[in-house]
Motif scaffolding. Structure first.
Motif, PDB file in Angstrom:
ATOM      1  N   THR A  13      35.113  41.427  56.631  1.00  0.00           N
ATOM      2  CA  THR A  13      35.038  42.980  56.821  1.00  0.00           C
ATOM      3  C   THR A  13      36.085  43.547  55.653  1.00  0.00           C
ATOM      4  OG1 THR A  13      34.502  42.644  58.954  1.00  0.00           O
ATOM      5  CG2 THR A  13      35.439  44.690  58.154  1.00  0.00           C
ATOM      6  N   PRO A  14      37.146  43.198  55.589  1.00  0.00           N
ATOM      7  CA  PRO A  14      38.255  43.849  54.508  1.00  0.00           C
ATOM      8  C   PRO A  14      37.585  43.411  52.990  1.00  0.00           C
ATOM      9  CG  PRO A  14      39.607  42.658  55.903  1.00  0.00           C
ATOM     10  CD  PRO A  14      38.165  42.460  56.422  1.00  0.00           C
ATOM     11  N   LEU A  15      37.330  42.272  53.060  1.00  0.00           N
ATOM     12  CA  LEU A  15      36.768  41.789  51.522  1.00  0.00           C
ATOM     13  C   LEU A  15      35.622  42.547  51.225  1.00  0.00           C
ATOM     14  CD1 LEU A  15      37.342  39.930  49.010  1.00  0.00           C
ATOM     15  CD2 LEU A  15      36.267  38.096  50.455  1.00  0.00           C
ATOM     16  N   ASN A  16      34.737  42.784  52.157  1.00  0.00           N
ATOM     17  CA  ASN A  16      33.346  43.677  51.967  1.00  0.00           C
ATOM     18  C   ASN A  16      33.945  45.081  51.608  1.00  0.00           C
ATOM     19  OD1 ASN A  16      31.493  41.546  51.928  1.00  0.00           O
ATOM     20  ND2 ASN A  16      31.296  41.708  54.474  1.00  0.00           N
ATOM     21  N   GLY A  17      34.997  45.527  52.240  1.00  0.00           N
ATOM     22  CA  GLY A  17      35.158  46.751  52.013  1.00  0.00           C
ATOM     23  C   GLY A  17      35.831  46.951  50.581  1.00  0.00           C
ATOM     24  N   ILE A  18      36.571  45.957  50.032  1.00  0.00           N
ATOM     25  CA  ILE A  18      37.145  45.977  48.850  1.00  0.00           C
ATOM     26  C   ILE A  18      35.932  45.698  47.732  1.00  0.00           C
ATOM     27  CG2 ILE A  18      38.517  44.456  47.279  1.00  0.00           C
ATOM     28  CD1 ILE A  18      40.349  43.922  49.649  1.00  0.00           C
ATOM     29  N   MET A  19      35.135  44.853  47.935  1.00  0.00           N
ATOM     30  CA  MET A  19      34.116  44.723  46.894  1.00  0.00           C
ATOM     31  C   MET A  19      33.269  45.921  46.862  1.00  0.00           C
ATOM     32  SD  MET A  19      33.151  40.874  48.078  1.00  0.00           S
ATOM     33  CE  MET A  19      31.446  40.836  47.163  1.00  0.00           C
TER      34      MET A  19
END
Length: 98
Positions: A3-9
């Motif tokens: 989830t946070p990685l998707n947000g960053i991307m």
């Protein structure tokens, strides 16, 4: 962790599309920073799992800012929401004791 990685991307993608809009890029960078800190916290939690499994972790109660918690959650989904043209609203006006 996704989830946070998707947000960053997602925020990186949005920032790339709006390079001429300094305010939008700044907003994306702030959200990337927030998601990065959340991802680091999750990674640290995973690395501490062996301590938890061996009963070497103490849990302490502490005050929490509910507005900040909700903002953090919203940041994690906002990138995907915007990419899919979904209207996302966060209403905290009714919180009596955030």
């Amino acid at each position: 962790m996704r989830t946070p990685l998707n947000g960053i991307m997602g925020m990186c993608h949005i920032a790339e599309q709006r390079l001429e809009d300094n305010a939008a890029v700044k907003d994306c960078l702030e959200k990337i920073n927030l998601s990065s800190r959340q991802l680091l916290a999750l990674i640290n939690d995973v690395l501490d799992m062996s301590r938890i499994e061996h009963g070497k972790v103490e849990v302490h109660q502490a005050p929490t800012d509910l507005n900040e918690l909700l903002r953090t959650c919203a940041v994690h989904v906002e990138g995907r929401v915007l990419e899919n043209n979904i209207v996302f609203e966060q209403d905290t006006a009714g919180l009596r004791h955030p």
